[in-house]
Each structure stands twice: as structure tokens, then as C-alpha cells.
Scaffold this active site. Structure first.
Site, PDB file in Angstrom:
ATOM      1  CE  LYS A  15      -2.429   0.251   3.756  1.00  0.00           C
ATOM      2  NZ  LYS A  15      -2.017   1.405   4.546  1.00  0.00           N
ATOM      3  NE  ARG A  90      -4.201   0.964  11.030  1.00  0.00           N
ATOM      4  CZ  ARG A  90      -3.143   1.393  10.365  1.00  0.00           C
ATOM      5  NH1 ARG A  90      -3.197   2.478   9.677  1.00  0.00           N
ATOM      6  NH2 ARG A  90      -2.041   0.702  10.347  1.00  0.00           N
ATOM      7  NE  ARG A 123       3.527  -8.848  -1.231  1.00  0.00           N
ATOM      8  CZ  ARG A 123       2.642  -8.169  -1.927  1.00  0.00           C
ATOM      9  NH1 ARG A 123       2.195  -7.009  -1.478  1.00  0.00           N
ATOM     10  NH2 ARG A 123       2.192  -8.620  -3.073  1.00  0.00           N
ATOM     11  NE  ARG A 129       6.979  -0.370   9.843  1.00  0.00           N
ATOM     12  CZ  ARG A 129       5.728  -0.147   9.452  1.00  0.00           C
ATOM     13  NH1 ARG A 129       5.483   0.283   8.241  1.00  0.00           N
ATOM     14  NH2 ARG A 129       4.727  -0.350  10.273  1.00  0.00           N
ATOM     15  NE  ARG A 140       1.789  -3.048  13.154  1.00  0.00           N
ATOM     16  CZ  ARG A 140       2.939  -3.552  12.756  1.00  0.00           C
ATOM     17  NH1 ARG A 140       3.045  -4.151  11.605  1.00  0.00           N
ATOM     18  NH2 ARG A 140       3.988  -3.418  13.508  1.00  0.00           N
TER      19      ARG A 140
HETATM   20  P1  AMP Z   1       1.036   1.884   9.379  1.00  0.00           P
HETATM   21  O1  AMP Z   1       2.332   2.429   8.904  1.00  0.00           O
HETATM   22  O2  AMP Z   1      -0.151   2.464   8.691  1.00  0.00           O
HETATM   23  O3  AMP Z   1       1.020   0.377   9.392  1.00  0.00           O
HETATM   24  O4  AMP Z   1       0.889   2.318  10.902  1.00  0.00           O
HETATM   25  C1  AMP Z   1       1.820   1.900  11.889  1.00  0.00           C
HETATM   26  C2  AMP Z   1       1.171   1.971  13.272  1.00  0.00           C
HETATM   27  O5  AMP Z   1       0.755   3.316  13.543  1.00  0.00           O
HETATM   28  C3  AMP Z   1      -0.100   1.142  13.420  1.00  0.00           C
HETATM   29  O6  AMP Z   1       0.187  -0.205  13.740  1.00  0.00           O
HETATM   30  C4  AMP Z   1      -0.800   1.879  14.558  1.00  0.00           C
HETATM   31  O7  AMP Z   1      -0.219   1.578  15.798  1.00  0.00           O
HETATM   32  C5  AMP Z   1      -0.485   3.332  14.241  1.00  0.00           C
HETATM   33  N1  AMP Z   1      -1.519   3.953  13.355  1.00  0.00           N
HETATM   34  C6  AMP Z   1      -1.354   4.392  12.074  1.00  0.00           C
HETATM   35  N2  AMP Z   1      -2.502   4.870  11.572  1.00  0.00           N
HETATM   36  C7  AMP Z   1      -3.419   4.743  12.562  1.00  0.00           C
HETATM   37  C8  AMP Z   1      -4.812   5.035  12.664  1.00  0.00           C
HETATM   38  N3  AMP Z   1      -5.503   5.548  11.629  1.00  0.00           N
HETATM   39  N4  AMP Z   1      -5.434   4.751  13.840  1.00  0.00           N
HETATM   40  C9  AMP Z   1      -4.770   4.230  14.880  1.00  0.00           C
HETATM   41  N5  AMP Z   1      -3.479   3.914  14.850  1.00  0.00           N
HETATM   42  C10 AMP Z   1      -2.790   4.162  13.710  1.00  0.00           C
END
Ligand code: AMP
Length: 187
Positions: A15, A90, A123, A129, A140
């Protein structure tokens, strides 16, 4: 005319990469809440300190915190012609926040980049990371099915959702995305 896009997809669906290319293609800012939170962590701000624990566990940052961050970002001048949201909303609470702050017609199109769970798990382990421990990945994905997947029905019912097969080469998937987004936006 605005181009306001929301891109859904499980973590590891490719994404982030596709969102960068799409935002560039449509000339709109790529707004990744995960990137914004990681910046806050790196800068050691109060938000960053609070978010780090949750991110490391694969848990979600509370809706009210996210609402403030996104509201502020979308109010910046570069977001006037549109934006591409990556990783937000989300939860249904975050959708409600968008409706409250931006009005009922808050988005032009939501796109679901669909990649099966077994493919994304492989993946994610490979990308390595810092917050990608096995337990955090599992958490997640679990939260995605529980909290985020219902949003697809929400946007689908309002005829604001298109599905894209996210399996394939980066270029193939990008081509599919542009074709479908162009058609849906009437470009
Ligand atoms: P991502 O890079 O989108 O996978 O986000 C990494 C982490 O940031 C997630 O696992 C959440 O802990 C937090 N996070 C990112 N976007 C959100 C959101 N819209 N709502 C809540 N937590 C978020």
C-alpha cells in the site's frame, strides 16, 4: 474538482509504495498516518512517546488523538485540491470523525488494495521494520479484520469503494489502480 482518495489494504499489501506513486500521479499530498506517527516517535514529541508503546505492540492509537492529527494535516493549504489518505480511517469512529469535520461527502473514492493474509504475512516478515515483530504483525492483522474490514462495507454501501487485486508486480498493480481510479472519478 477535488481528488480525495482513501486507500485501504492490510499491512504488507504494498500500500505504501502504491500510495506514493498514486499521490504523485494525481498531484495530491500522500498523507500516511503511520509515517506521521513514526516521525513523532523519531522526534521524541509527547505524541511520539505515547504512540510508540501502542505501535510497538501493533495496537491502534486512540481515535481522538488520530482525529486531531488528521484534522490539522488536512487543513494545510497543499491539501486543498485533494489528498490521498494511507492508513486512515482505520475504525468506524475515525470515519465518524471525518464526517463530523469534513461533512457527509468527505471523500471521492475509497480503494481496497486486496492481498490475501498469507501473502502479506510473508512480505511483512521480510521487510523487517523495527515495529514488525511477529506478535505485532499478528496483532495488526487481527485488528485490521476486526476494526478496519467493516469500513469496506461502509464505503461499499455508499458506492464509494473500488476493489483492486493487489497481487502482481508493482507496475501492474499501479496500472490497475490508475485505470480504476480514473474510471471512478470520471477522468
Ligand atoms: P502503518 O504504517 O499504517 O502500518 O501504521 C503503523 C502503526 O501506527 C499502526 O500499527 C498503529 O499503531 C499506528 N496507526 C497508524 N494509523 C493509525 C490510525 N488511523 N489509527 C490508529 N493507529 C494508527
Amino acid at each position: 474538482m477535488t481528488t480525495r482518495l482513501i486507500v485501504f489494504g492490510r499491512q504488507g499489501a504494498g500500500k505504501g509504495t502504491q500510495c506514493v506513486r498514486l499521490a504523485d500521479h494525481y498531484g495530491i499530498p500522500h498523507i500516511s498516518t503511520g509515517d506521521m506517527l513514526r516521525e513523532a516517535v523519531a522526534e521524541g514529541t509527547e505524541l511520539g512517546l505515547r504512540a510508540k508503546v501502542l505501535m510497538d505492540a501493533g495496537d491502534l492509537v486512540p481515535d481522538d488523538v488520530m482525529e486531531g492529527i488528521v484534522d490539522e494535516r488536512l487543513a494545510k493549504p497543499d491539501a486543498e485540491p485533494g489528498w490521498l489518505l494511507d492508513g486512515y480511517p482505520r475504525t468506524l469512529g475515525q470515519v465518524e470523525a471525518m464526517r463530523r469535520n469534513l461533512g457527509e461527502a468527505f471523500v471521492d473514492l475509497a480503494v481496497n488494495l486486496d492481498v490475501p493474509v498469507d501473502v502479506v504475512t510473508g512480505r511483512m516478515v521480510a521487510r523487517g521494520r523495527a515495529d514488525d515483530t511477529e506478535e505485532a504483525i499478528r496483532r495488526r492483522l487481527e485488528l485490521y479484520e476486526e476494526q478496519t474490514a467493516p469500513l469496506l462495507s461502509w464505503f461499499g454501501q455508499r458506492e464509494r469503494l473500488v476493489e483492486i487485486d493487489g497481487v502482481g508486480t508493482e507496475d501492474d498493480v499501479f496500472e490497475r489502480l490508475v485505470k480504476v481510479v480514473d474510471a471512478a472519478l470520471g477522468a
